[in-house]
Write a protein that holds these residues in place. Structure first.
Motif, PDB file in Angstrom:
ATOM      1  N   ASN A  10       0.809  -1.225   0.000  1.00 46.71           N
ATOM      2  CA  ASN A  10       0.000   0.000   0.000  1.00 46.71           C
ATOM      3  C   ASN A  10       0.841   1.272   0.000  1.00 46.71           C
ATOM      4  N   ASP A  64      -5.954   5.152  -0.737  1.00 49.44           N
ATOM      5  CA  ASP A  64      -6.973   5.665  -1.650  1.00 49.44           C
ATOM      6  C   ASP A  64      -7.218   7.152  -1.419  1.00 49.44           C
ATOM      7  N   SER A  93     -13.652  -0.527  -4.939  1.00 44.67           N
ATOM      8  CA  SER A  93     -14.355  -1.263  -3.884  1.00 44.67           C
ATOM      9  C   SER A  93     -14.295  -2.770  -4.139  1.00 44.67           C
ATOM     10  N   LYS A  96     -10.692  -4.367  -3.551  1.00 43.66           N
ATOM     11  CA  LYS A  96     -10.235  -4.549  -2.171  1.00 43.66           C
ATOM     12  C   LYS A  96     -10.951  -5.705  -1.476  1.00 43.66           C
ATOM     13  N   ASP A  97     -12.140  -6.071  -1.931  1.00 41.36           N
ATOM     14  CA  ASP A  97     -12.864  -7.187  -1.324  1.00 41.36           C
ATOM     15  C   ASP A  97     -12.753  -8.477  -2.123  1.00 41.36           C
ATOM     16  N   VAL A 100      -7.776  -7.933  -5.038  1.00 41.64           N
ATOM     17  CA  VAL A 100      -6.667  -7.505  -4.196  1.00 41.64           C
ATOM     18  C   VAL A 100      -6.635  -8.314  -2.902  1.00 41.64           C
ATOM     19  N   LYS A 101      -7.788  -8.577  -2.343  1.00 36.96           N
ATOM     20  CA  LYS A 101      -7.850  -9.360  -1.105  1.00 36.96           C
ATOM     21  C   LYS A 101      -7.262 -10.751  -1.311  1.00 36.96           C
ATOM     22  N   ASP A 104      -3.534 -10.557  -1.669  1.00 40.13           N
ATOM     23  CA  ASP A 104      -2.958 -10.275  -0.349  1.00 40.13           C
ATOM     24  C   ASP A 104      -2.861 -11.549   0.486  1.00 40.13           C
ATOM     25  N   ARG A 161      -4.923   0.574  -8.155  1.00 34.84           N
ATOM     26  CA  ARG A 161      -5.426  -0.130  -6.974  1.00 34.84           C
ATOM     27  C   ARG A 161      -5.571  -1.621  -7.251  1.00 34.84           C
ATOM     28  N   THR A 164      -2.287  -3.629  -7.072  1.00 39.52           N
ATOM     29  CA  THR A 164      -1.460  -3.357  -5.898  1.00 39.52           C
ATOM     30  C   THR A 164      -0.403  -4.422  -5.634  1.00 39.52           C
TER      31      THR A 164
END
Length: 212
Positions: A10, A64, A93, A96-97, A100-101, A104, A161, A164
């Protein structure tokens, strides 16, 4: 104005945005959770996490929000402010859910834990992350199959984003190559100097190497 950063995903994202938009900002490598550092950084971010943008009289944290601030100050549509803004926010949105999640989850086990000696790689969590990755990648692949970028005809923060964790795929070893449109899009991002080498010229110690 100062951007506190590290080489983690990040903070890297925030530095890449600043470099892409040619923001007039000073960069300082930081480690808020290192011994003796908390008192300095708590007033800037109560979470003791990076990135942090220090502004006159206040601070801004979360990648963000920082990206939005840089884009507004640059008068850029990198953070969309036109009719494409809802579409951009949708992708931020969703990323990230979902995509990317999942990235990660795998990177944490195969990358971060190994670099910093947090513990052994949990293969069950890797498999769970890979299952979620494939679910999200199938959706992203379909969306990118007939477009260059996620929003409109030019790169936006939605692309940054979404990607990432891709610069860390040497550690995560996600099967990006199984998805031609995602692979093409990732390679397209790599052609942007600010994305490919955000830390160029900055005092930024390398991350610990992966063992073995």
């Amino acid at each position: 104005m100062k951007l506190y950063f590290s080489r983690n995903p990040n903070p890297r994202l925030a530095v890449a945005v600043a470099r892409f938009l040619q923001a007039e900002v000073d960069f300082e490598f930081a480690a808020p959770r290192a011994a003796g550092q908390a008192a300095r950084y708590l007033p800037l971010n109560p979470n003791l996490l990076l990135p942090i943008l220090e502004l006159p009289g206040r601070s801004l944290w979360e990648s963000d929000a920082i990206a939005c601030w840089f884009s507004r100050k640059a008068g850029s549509n990198f953070w969309r402010t036109d009719d494409d803004e809802p579409d951009m926010i949708r992708w931020i949105s969703w990323a990230k859910d979902n995509f990317v999640k999942a990235c990660d989850m795998v990177h944490w086990e195969r990358g971060t834990k190994q670099r910093y000696g947090v513990g052994p790689c949990d293969e069950q969590l890797v498999e769970e992350g890979l299952r979620e990755f494939h679910k999200a990648a199938a959706i992203l692949e379909n969306e990118l199959s007939d477009r260059l970028w996620l929003v409109g005809n030019a790169v936006s923060f939605a692309d940054f984003r979404m990607a990432t964790f891709l610069p860390y795929n040497d550690a995560a070893r996600l099967p990006i190559g199984a998805y031609p449109a995602i692979q093409r899009w990732s390679e397209q991002l790599e052609k942007l100097d600010a994305w490919r080498e955000p830390f160029k010229g900055l005092a930024a110690p390398e991350m610990p190497p992966l063992p073995g």
